[in-house]
Motif scaffolding. Structure first.
Motif, PDB file in Angstrom:
ATOM      1  N   LYS A   6      98.742 -19.722 -45.964  1.00 28.25           N
ATOM      2  CA  LYS A   6      97.367 -20.212 -46.129  1.00 28.25           C
ATOM      3  C   LYS A   6      96.907 -20.062 -47.576  1.00 28.25           C
ATOM      4  CE  LYS A   6      94.488 -18.417 -43.240  1.00 28.25           C
ATOM      5  NZ  LYS A   6      93.639 -17.878 -42.169  1.00 28.25           N
ATOM      6  N   GLU A   7      97.173 -18.913 -48.162  1.00 27.11           N
ATOM      7  CA  GLU A   7      96.769 -18.683 -49.549  1.00 27.11           C
ATOM      8  C   GLU A   7      97.509 -19.604 -50.514  1.00 27.11           C
ATOM      9  OE1 GLU A   7      97.346 -14.480 -50.131  1.00 27.11           O
ATOM     10  OE2 GLU A   7      95.693 -13.974 -48.755  1.00 27.11           O
ATOM     11  N   SER A   8      98.783 -19.800 -50.280  1.00 25.42           N
ATOM     12  CA  SER A   8      99.574 -20.685 -51.146  1.00 25.42           C
ATOM     13  C   SER A   8      99.128 -22.136 -51.009  1.00 25.42           C
ATOM     14  CB  SER A   8     101.063 -20.570 -50.811  1.00 25.42           C
ATOM     15  OG  SER A   8     101.534 -19.280 -51.107  1.00 25.42           O
ATOM     16  N   LEU A   9      98.845 -22.551 -49.793  1.00 23.79           N
ATOM     17  CA  LEU A   9      98.377 -23.917 -49.572  1.00 23.79           C
ATOM     18  C   LEU A   9      97.027 -24.128 -50.245  1.00 23.79           C
ATOM     19  CD1 LEU A   9      98.595 -26.720 -48.324  1.00 23.79           C
ATOM     20  CD2 LEU A   9      97.707 -25.757 -46.174  1.00 23.79           C
ATOM     21  N   TRP A  10      96.110 -23.173 -50.100  1.00 20.78           N
ATOM     22  CA  TRP A  10      94.799 -23.313 -50.732  1.00 20.78           C
ATOM     23  C   TRP A  10      94.941 -23.370 -52.258  1.00 20.78           C
ATOM     24  CZ3 TRP A  10      90.546 -25.410 -49.685  1.00 20.78           C
ATOM     25  CH2 TRP A  10      89.400 -25.178 -50.457  1.00 20.78           C
ATOM     26  N   ALA A  11      95.788 -22.524 -52.826  1.00 18.01           N
ATOM     27  CA  ALA A  11      96.009 -22.543 -54.274  1.00 18.01           C
ATOM     28  C   ALA A  11      96.575 -23.896 -54.716  1.00 18.01           C
ATOM     29  CB  ALA A  11      96.948 -21.410 -54.680  1.00 18.01           C
ATOM     30  N   TYR A  12      97.483 -24.443 -53.919  1.00 12.43           N
ATOM     31  CA  TYR A  12      98.050 -25.755 -54.226  1.00 12.43           C
ATOM     32  C   TYR A  12      96.950 -26.821 -54.221  1.00 12.43           C
ATOM     33  CZ  TYR A  12     100.819 -29.964 -54.086  1.00 12.43           C
ATOM     34  OH  TYR A  12     101.332 -31.191 -54.395  1.00 12.43           O
ATOM     35  N   ILE A  13      96.108 -26.801 -53.210  1.00 10.74           N
ATOM     36  CA  ILE A  13      95.034 -27.790 -53.086  1.00 10.74           C
ATOM     37  C   ILE A  13      94.064 -27.679 -54.263  1.00 10.74           C
ATOM     38  CG2 ILE A  13      92.983 -28.422 -51.723  1.00 10.74           C
ATOM     39  CD1 ILE A  13      94.699 -27.714 -49.209  1.00 10.74           C
ATOM     40  N   VAL A  14      93.675 -26.475 -54.600  1.00 10.85           N
ATOM     41  CA  VAL A  14      92.731 -26.271 -55.707  1.00 10.85           C
ATOM     42  C   VAL A  14      93.300 -26.850 -57.000  1.00 10.85           C
ATOM     43  CG1 VAL A  14      91.684 -24.484 -57.177  1.00 10.85           C
ATOM     44  CG2 VAL A  14      91.583 -24.274 -54.682  1.00 10.85           C
ATOM     45  N   HIS A  15      94.577 -26.644 -57.230  1.00  8.61           N
ATOM     46  CA  HIS A  15      95.201 -27.093 -58.480  1.00  8.61           C
ATOM     47  C   HIS A  15      95.541 -28.589 -58.480  1.00  8.61           C
ATOM     48  CE1 HIS A  15      97.447 -26.812 -62.196  1.00  8.61           C
ATOM     49  NE2 HIS A  15      98.456 -27.421 -61.621  1.00  8.61           N
ATOM     50  N   ASN A  16      95.959 -29.125 -57.350  1.00  9.88           N
ATOM     51  CA  ASN A  16      96.486 -30.494 -57.318  1.00  9.88           C
ATOM     52  C   ASN A  16      95.595 -31.508 -56.613  1.00  9.88           C
ATOM     53  OD1 ASN A  16      99.310 -30.153 -58.481  1.00  9.88           O
ATOM     54  ND2 ASN A  16      99.225 -28.554 -56.945  1.00  9.88           N
ATOM     55  N   ASN A  17      94.722 -31.059 -55.752  1.00 10.87           N
ATOM     56  CA  ASN A  17      93.896 -31.970 -54.958  1.00 10.87           C
ATOM     57  C   ASN A  17      92.449 -31.465 -54.877  1.00 10.87           C
ATOM     58  OD1 ASN A  17      96.812 -31.723 -53.614  1.00 10.87           O
ATOM     59  ND2 ASN A  17      96.131 -33.846 -53.520  1.00 10.87           N
ATOM     60  N   PRO A  18      91.796 -31.280 -56.034  1.00 14.46           N
ATOM     61  CA  PRO A  18      90.435 -30.731 -55.983  1.00 14.46           C
ATOM     62  C   PRO A  18      89.451 -31.616 -55.213  1.00 14.46           C
ATOM     63  CG  PRO A  18      90.950 -31.477 -58.197  1.00 14.46           C
ATOM     64  CD  PRO A  18      92.221 -31.538 -57.396  1.00 14.46           C
ATOM     65  N   GLU A  19      89.749 -32.896 -55.105  1.00 17.99           N
ATOM     66  CA  GLU A  19      88.877 -33.769 -54.307  1.00 17.99           C
ATOM     67  C   GLU A  19      88.904 -33.346 -52.841  1.00 17.99           C
ATOM     68  OE1 GLU A  19      92.902 -35.829 -54.028  1.00 17.99           O
ATOM     69  OE2 GLU A  19      91.857 -34.579 -55.488  1.00 17.99           O
ATOM     70  N   LEU A  20      90.063 -32.955 -52.343  1.00 18.43           N
ATOM     71  CA  LEU A  20      90.180 -32.447 -50.981  1.00 18.43           C
ATOM     72  C   LEU A  20      89.470 -31.100 -50.863  1.00 18.43           C
ATOM     73  CD1 LEU A  20      91.287 -32.472 -48.087  1.00 18.43           C
ATOM     74  CD2 LEU A  20      93.440 -31.557 -49.004  1.00 18.43           C
ATOM     75  N   MET A  21      89.630 -30.267 -51.858  1.00 18.57           N
ATOM     76  CA  MET A  21      88.962 -28.965 -51.859  1.00 18.57           C
ATOM     77  C   MET A  21      87.450 -29.139 -51.711  1.00 18.57           C
ATOM     78  SD  MET A  21      88.637 -26.155 -54.932  1.00 18.57           S
ATOM     79  CE  MET A  21      87.589 -27.257 -55.874  1.00 18.57           C
ATOM     80  N   PHE A  22      86.867 -30.021 -52.515  1.00 21.86           N
ATOM     81  CA  PHE A  22      85.421 -30.238 -52.450  1.00 21.86           C
ATOM     82  C   PHE A  22      85.003 -30.825 -51.108  1.00 21.86           C
ATOM     83  CE2 PHE A  22      85.658 -30.145 -57.187  1.00 21.86           C
ATOM     84  CZ  PHE A  22      84.833 -29.046 -57.363  1.00 21.86           C
TER      85      PHE A  22
END
Length: 148
Positions: A6-22
């Motif tokens: 979960k932590e690795s996936l969230w870090a990946y999203i924050v770095h590569n897919n910030p639109e998904l994060m938001f």
């Protein structure tokens, strides 16, 4: 392993897919999204554990599966277009601290191009996609410049 994924996936999203994060944050669905995604690979984790695979190998294989639908990154693609084709705007956005914000806006603005030309790993180097995104970006930046 579940928490680490979960932590690795969230870090990946924050770095590569910030639109998904938001979007996930806006919809208050971060936890549900991460739980659902990681739960989907837990059978693979168990299978790999039974095969005595090392933890780092399990993490790498599962992350590849978890992120496959998030690749290629539209965010990094847009930033590359900005940097190569609109360097002055890129530098301005970077200096003003709004590069991520504007890249996310551009992803939304360019979404019709990404969809129409089926942006994916197999064709991310397609010149038509580059031209379409560049054209849409120029249109967006004209609107931005006229408002500044």
């Amino acid at each position: 392993m579940h928490q680490q994924l979960k932590e690795s996936l969230w870090a990946y999203i924050v770095h590569n897919n910030p639109e998904l994060m938001f979007n996930l944050q806006e919809e208050y669905s971060v936890t549900r999204y991460l739980e659902d995604k990681v739960s989907s690979v837990m059978p693979k984790v168990l299978q790999l554990l039974e095969q005595d695979k090392p933890g780092h190998v399990i993490l790498e294989l599962c992350m590849e599966e978890l992120t496959s639908d998030l690749k290629p990154s539209k965010y990094h693609y847009i930033k590359k277009v900005l940097k190569q084709e609109f360097e002055l705007f890129y530098e301005r956005f970077k200096e003003e601290g709004i590069l991520t914000y504007e890249a996310i806006n551009l992803i939304e603005h360019c979404e019709p191009v990404f969809k129409e030309l089926c942006f994916c790993r197999d064709n991310e180097d397609n010149g038509l996609i580059w031209a379409g995104v560049t054209s849409a970006t120029a249109e967006y930046l004209r609107q931005f410049h006229s408002q500044s």
